[in-house]
Design a protein around this motif. Structure first.
Motif, short mmCIF file in Angstrom:
data_model
loop_
_atom_site.label_atom_id
_atom_site.label_comp_id
_atom_site.label_asym_id
_atom_site.label_seq_id
_atom_site.Cartn_x
_atom_site.Cartn_y
_atom_site.Cartn_z
N THR A 1 -2.04 3.20 10.33
CA THR A 1 -1.25 2.81 9.16
C THR A 1 -2.18 2.54 7.98
N VAL A 2 -1.63 1.95 6.92
CA VAL A 2 -2.41 1.62 5.74
C VAL A 2 -2.40 0.12 5.51
N GLU A 3 -3.41 -0.38 4.82
CA GLU A 3 -3.47 -1.80 4.46
C GLU A 3 -2.45 -2.04 3.36
N SER A 4 -1.35 -2.68 3.70
CA SER A 4 -0.26 -2.85 2.74
C SER A 4 0.58 -4.07 3.10
N ASP A 5 1.02 -4.79 2.06
CA ASP A 5 1.94 -5.90 2.29
C ASP A 5 3.38 -5.50 1.95
N GLN A 6 3.62 -4.19 1.83
CA GLN A 6 4.97 -3.71 1.59
C GLN A 6 5.81 -3.97 2.83
N ILE A 7 7.03 -4.46 2.62
CA ILE A 7 7.86 -4.91 3.73
C ILE A 7 8.16 -3.79 4.72
N PHE B 1 -5.15 0.79 13.68
CA PHE B 1 -6.21 1.25 12.78
C PHE B 1 -5.62 1.35 11.37
N MET B 2 -6.21 0.61 10.42
CA MET B 2 -5.70 0.59 9.05
C MET B 2 -6.66 1.28 8.08
N LEU B 3 -6.08 2.09 7.22
CA LEU B 3 -6.82 2.77 6.17
C LEU B 3 -6.45 2.17 4.82
N PRO B 4 -7.30 2.27 3.81
CA PRO B 4 -6.94 1.75 2.48
C PRO B 4 -5.72 2.46 1.94
N PHE B 5 -4.91 1.74 1.18
CA PHE B 5 -3.64 2.30 0.71
C PHE B 5 -3.83 3.46 -0.27
N HIS B 6 -4.81 3.33 -1.17
CA HIS B 6 -4.99 4.34 -2.21
C HIS B 6 -6.16 5.28 -1.91
N ASN B 7 -6.12 6.46 -2.53
CA ASN B 7 -7.23 7.43 -2.51
C ASN B 7 -7.68 7.77 -1.10
#
Length: 342
Positions: free
Chosen positions: A190-196, A219-225
């Motif tokens: 997934t991505v690092e995000s606080d989106q619900i 495993f988390m990836l950065p949200f952008h780029n």
């Protein structure tokens, strides 16, 4: 208890003048109606002092509706948002409304600037996928009595109408499907995000793993780029480090694309070496060999409910807007990438 909003009547009473005089000043007709500059300045200063904001609903009743709705999403070029936008445009046109599209790039400052721009152009309503830190801006829209409908994600701290899907339930179902087919070591990418909606998908995966007594592996990836970050190579490294993975669940389709590239580089066979499911279906998944299992969000139903809710909000002439909160089910399409018993 919510703080009572200041009205034109309150302003007039506090300053000892007529409601009509206040209304003329608020609508820029002070000179036309020969209201003195001194009184005009006095009213304007008082308005700033009490933080008065004119009711959009009242302005619409006086000036007539613009018949324009803003459709504000994270990225209008994204297939999911673009597909909904196209269907909303068709439905809006049939009801006499036009749509303005814009992208926020999930940037709260850009979102706020766009909303401010559209507010002064007297649009009638906003359909918004909210960015982080947008609570106060959405509250202002509601206080000014704009029709506001959130979708794809909602803001738990605000009582606002929304249309969303069953993110947690669908993620639980997809993870359980992998477990039922023999997976014991499932990686959730997934991505690092606080989106619900992203939090709900993570929770659905986690609850499924816990209910079967299995260890979570996130495993988390950065949200952008993601491309600049080298998402595919990072996923490749993650898979190499976790050589016992027998299942992969991608939280979005764009992450699945990066994952498929990583698996191809590692010469991993799907489904023989690893079973795979993605959240958010894509036409590419039916072209890829083997076909990729995916959770399909009901685009037609989302668009239908968004316009139904927006029209309900726009057509309501009362100061209190109707409560419109809709959560729609998704569909798990089981294809070759996970239809295999380990």
């Amino acid at each position: 208890m919510a703080k009572k909003k200041t009205s034109i009547k309150d302003i007039a009473k506090s300053l000892g003048i007529s409601i009509t005089t206040v209304s003329f000043i608020l609508n820029g007709k002070a000179k036309e109606k020969r209201i003195s500059e001194e009184l005009t300045l006095k009213v304007e200063e008082y308005i700033k002092e009490v933080g008065y904001k004119p009711s959009h609903l009242a302005q619409s009743l006086r000036l007539g509706k613009s018949k324009v709705i803003v459709f504000m999403v994270e990225d209008i070029s994204n297939q999911f948002f673009a597909s909904i936008a196209r269907k909303i445009e068709e439905k809006a046109y049939k009801s006499g409304y036009k749509i303005i599209y814009c992208s926020t790039d999930n940037d709260p400052e850009k979102a706020k600037a766009l909303i401010d721009t559209f507010k002064v152009r007297s649009v009638d309503g906003f359909i918004i996928t909210p960015t982080p830190a947008l609570e106060s801006t959405v509250l202002e829209l509601l206080e000014e009595e704009f029709a506001v409908l959130l979708f794809d994600r909602w803001i738990p701290s605000i009582d606002c109408s929304y249309v969303v899907v069953e993110n947690e339930k669908s993620a639980f179902e997809a993870t359980s499907h992998l477990i039922q087919n023999g997976c014991k070591n499932i990686g959730f990418i997934t991505v690092e995000s606080d989106q619900i909606q992203m939090i709900d998908r993570l929770q659905g995966y986690g609850h499924a793993m816990e209910s079967h007594g299995l260890k979570k592996n996130v495993f988390m990836l950065p949200f952008h780029n993601l491309s600049e970050f080298g998402a595919s190579s990072k996923i490749q490294q993650y898979i190499q480090k976790n050589s016992d993975l027998d299942g992969l669940f991608f939280a979005t389709n764009y992450l699945a694309f990066e994952g498929l590239q990583a698996l191809n580089s590692l010469k991993k066979r799907i489904p023989e070496d690893v079973l795979l499911v993605s959240f958010d279906d894509h036409y590419f998944f039916t072209l890829f060999q083997p076909n990729i299992s995916a959770i399909e969000q009901p685009i037609e139903s989302i668009a239908e409910k968004l316009m139904e809710g927006m029209l309900m909000l726009l057509e309501d002439d009362e100061s209190s807007k109707p409560d419109y909160k809709v959560t729609l089910p998704n569909i798990l399409h089981i294809r070759e990438s996970s239809d295999y018993k380990i």
